[in-house]
Design a protein around this motif. Sequence first.
Motif, mmCIF file in Angstrom:
data_model
loop_
_atom_site.group_PDB
_atom_site.id
_atom_site.type_symbol
_atom_site.label_atom_id
_atom_site.label_comp_id
_atom_site.label_asym_id
_atom_site.label_seq_id
_atom_site.Cartn_x
_atom_site.Cartn_y
_atom_site.Cartn_z
ATOM 1 N N THR A 282 -18.606 1.869 -6.582
ATOM 2 C CA THR A 282 -19.121 2.320 -5.275
ATOM 3 C C THR A 282 -18.931 3.775 -5.062
ATOM 4 O O THR A 282 -18.481 4.564 -5.913
ATOM 5 C CB THR A 282 -18.401 1.422 -4.011
ATOM 6 N N LEU A 283 -19.515 4.486 -3.956
ATOM 7 C CA LEU A 283 -19.489 5.682 -3.707
ATOM 8 C C LEU A 283 -18.030 6.636 -3.545
ATOM 9 O O LEU A 283 -17.712 7.637 -3.580
ATOM 10 C CB LEU A 283 -20.214 6.092 -2.612
ATOM 11 N N TYR A 284 -17.218 5.493 -3.126
ATOM 12 C CA TYR A 284 -15.862 6.029 -2.823
ATOM 13 C C TYR A 284 -14.991 6.205 -4.068
ATOM 14 O O TYR A 284 -13.868 6.631 -4.219
ATOM 15 C CB TYR A 284 -15.164 4.884 -2.160
ATOM 16 N N THR A 285 -15.529 5.971 -5.362
ATOM 17 C CA THR A 285 -14.912 6.448 -6.707
ATOM 18 C C THR A 285 -15.062 7.672 -6.991
ATOM 19 O O THR A 285 -16.197 8.166 -7.039
ATOM 20 C CB THR A 285 -15.141 5.186 -7.812
ATOM 21 N N GLN A 290 -14.406 8.034 -13.098
ATOM 22 C CA GLN A 290 -15.452 7.430 -13.903
ATOM 23 C C GLN A 290 -15.911 7.983 -15.074
ATOM 24 O O GLN A 290 -16.495 7.506 -16.118
ATOM 25 C CB GLN A 290 -16.818 7.483 -12.710
ATOM 26 N N GLU A 291 -15.441 9.518 -15.273
ATOM 27 C CA GLU A 291 -15.413 9.992 -16.697
ATOM 28 C C GLU A 291 -14.259 9.365 -17.723
ATOM 29 O O GLU A 291 -14.639 9.334 -18.668
ATOM 30 C CB GLU A 291 -15.180 11.554 -16.719
ATOM 31 N N GLU A 317 -7.616 5.782 -8.722
ATOM 32 C CA GLU A 317 -8.048 4.693 -7.815
ATOM 33 C C GLU A 317 -9.652 4.314 -8.111
ATOM 34 O O GLU A 317 -10.526 5.358 -7.939
ATOM 35 C CB GLU A 317 -7.859 5.165 -6.312
ATOM 36 N N MET A 318 -10.110 2.960 -8.132
ATOM 37 C CA MET A 318 -11.455 2.768 -8.302
ATOM 38 C C MET A 318 -11.817 1.807 -7.245
ATOM 39 O O MET A 318 -11.076 0.798 -6.918
ATOM 40 C CB MET A 318 -11.595 2.243 -9.663
ATOM 41 N N LYS A 335 -10.338 -3.094 -4.699
ATOM 42 C CA LYS A 335 -9.822 -1.808 -5.020
ATOM 43 C C LYS A 335 -8.962 -2.068 -6.119
ATOM 44 O O LYS A 335 -8.087 -3.042 -6.278
ATOM 45 C CB LYS A 335 -9.448 -1.048 -3.926
ATOM 46 N N VAL A 336 -9.152 -1.260 -7.283
ATOM 47 C CA VAL A 336 -8.285 -0.956 -8.654
ATOM 48 C C VAL A 336 -7.435 0.246 -8.555
ATOM 49 O O VAL A 336 -7.969 1.303 -8.457
ATOM 50 C CB VAL A 336 -9.038 -1.370 -9.826
#
Length: 819
Positions: A282-285, A290-291, A317-318, A335-336
Amino acid sequence: MASNLAPLRTRLFVAVFTFVALWGFAFSITRYSIPEEMEEGSFVANLATDLGLDIRSFEERKAKLDVLQSKNYLDINKESGELIIREKIDRETICMTKTTSCFLKMEVILSHPVRIFNIELEIMDINDNAPVFRRKTMHLDISEATPPGERFSLTNAVDADVGANSIKTYYLSENKYFSIDIQTGSDGSKYVDLVLSGKLDREEHAVHNLILTAVDGGVPPRSGTASIIINVLDINDNAPLFSQPVFAVNASENSAIGTVVMTLNATDLDEGTNAQLVYSYTLYTSEKTQELFSLDPNSGEIKVKGVIDYEETQSFEMHIQAQDRGTNPLSGHCKVIVSVTDLNDNYPEVTIKSLERAVAEDVSVGTLIAVVSVSDRDSGVNGEVDLTLNQQETLPFRLNKSSEGYYELLVSKPLDRELMSKYDITLRVTDRGLPPLTENETIALEILDVNDNAPMFSQSFYTIHVMENNPPGALLTSLSAFDPDLNENQYLVYFIMEKEIVNTSMSMLFSINPENGDLYALKTFDYEREREFLFHIEARDSGVPPLSSNVTVHIIILDQNDNTPLIVSPWRAQGFVVEEVIPRSTDKGHLVAKVIAIDADSDQNARVTYQLLQTSDSSLFSLDQYNGEIRTTRMFSYRDPRQQRLVVVAKDNGNPARSATVTIRISTVEHALPILETTELPLEFDVFTDLNLYLVIGLGAVSFLLLITILVIIVLKCQKPKPKAIKIPPVNRNSVISRNSVISQRSSTIADSTLISSDAYWYSLFLAETRKGKVVVRQPIIPKGAGYFVSSIPRSIGPSETTDSRASTLEQDPRRELR
């Protein structure tokens, strides 16, 4: 004219009346009713009574039954006039239409005069058929969004019976979602519809299995069933769900790219595309997260795709969502949190400072092989290291810690190149981090050979059998030794250790190839001269100093049938015929002569048997094939000629067999020849033969005197010392010396108890006669001054001494046993 017309009208009137009467009878119908499926021979009706006919008319007028447009199911009993069932009647076969009435039409025809009776037989239905569904299994697909009250047509059942026996009603197995509605058609048939009575939920119950039963109205009722399988079709009415809203996992620093951190697994109770999920950030990650981590949209796997460094970031945090692929997609979120774990990420190092790459196998224990240093760039516990040898195999080496970070590799056990010619020594250095890191270093050490192994033969004793008459230079065997050393320490030389046998060196009898150990015979061996050889062969390597070993070789010469039997009794000069004289009054079984032959071979090759090769009269003489005794088989008659000629062959048991022959001419006389003064030494008293009385008295007197003489001689002989034995020269291939030797001043030859002189006739020396199981031994008395002295060795009783002069004895060949 008028008178002629009157009879014609009368006949016409009678004919018309008869036709009308018959027509009326033909169109009168008799009806009967019976149920179907009656047994064969069952009674239907009494036609004689019902039709007003005499029973005899059925037989006399040839009554027959004709069934119209159908099979003949009935028959007439002409003796009783009854109508009976001939074959079972199936109403459904006769009347295939669904009608309540079913008739079977027939005619009873009589002859003389012709009469026809019409009969209708009504076949009444019984409940013999159960309802049957055209489809045993019915499949329905119903969406879980279908509202209650919806109707679904079902395949109805059919019943071959009619009326009350046809289908009456339907029943549906008990359930809370469906019911049935029964409809009646214009023809009275029953139809059924399936009605949805409750709300369907595929996630709760995806398949419904129902049983539809059709029941007819018969007594007892019959039924048939069909299966209804209802598949509930899915709609997207459930959102994906994660097992928990927050996941916490650990990831080690420096994890390899592609390492799976965790796998998300959301669930959707729907099916098909409504249950297929797509995972995404989602946009919160953050972009940094993400890289470093990738998310597989299909499987939900989170993998490392960059370098994770604990010193830079300790956690990530993802925010992840799972969305289905339905027409109106639904989604779930979680959430992870990934925590980075610090690792011992520096490997210890091993450095070889000094190394011996090859050592001799005889180096002493404690010899230095290498000096090794160890180090680790980590700090603390992760920087502490331990150095060990690979423990997977036991090595003759050990490590000795000389100082901090330095080790010595030493020889701990004696080395043996023949057991292990090369060692790969693995040094294993491990730090004390968690998890510990290990580095290996391998040292290749070659072991050099020294001459420390003597050659070895595969056997300590070799027994070789050689057939006599072998060609000189024949290969006997190959004696090979093995030396596990290398190079010149392995090169072997073979030679025969010198040994003399009867002033003959072994190297003159045998030869060995010094390179490969092939043993050869240098001469032809004769079994009758030499039986065996025992010597040693030595194998020596080329090392410094050389090592050697030897092996014992036992050569056994095998006998070959290369000697012809020699006939020694009765003796005769070469090419001469043996003359024998016997009285014509000789009884049956009288011993005429005894043929004795010897063979210088051994075992079966020396076993001699005797056969008559030629005879003047085969009915007069017999020959024992084992002891060579020639005896009379009957008394002589006046028809028998005075001279008989016998040819005896002595044959050995070799392969091929060898043989010798002797010719004996037997002359018969009317009276017994005067015999030399003899005496008899009875081994056991024998019964008298049927000789003339005067011969018996004369022989008895002579025998008594001779017995006294022999006893005196024996007493004198026992008081004299035994003379020394005379050695017999070896037997060669061209001459054979018999077991029993004779020495005479005139060179006369005596063999096997028989003595023949060129100028004197001696007969029956130790001649054994077998008479009724008893043995009598006869000896001649040698005239004084004759100069003969005899040494005789019988086969079974050993040496004996005769004559009044000094007896000579012979030394037996130690290699041959007297038999």
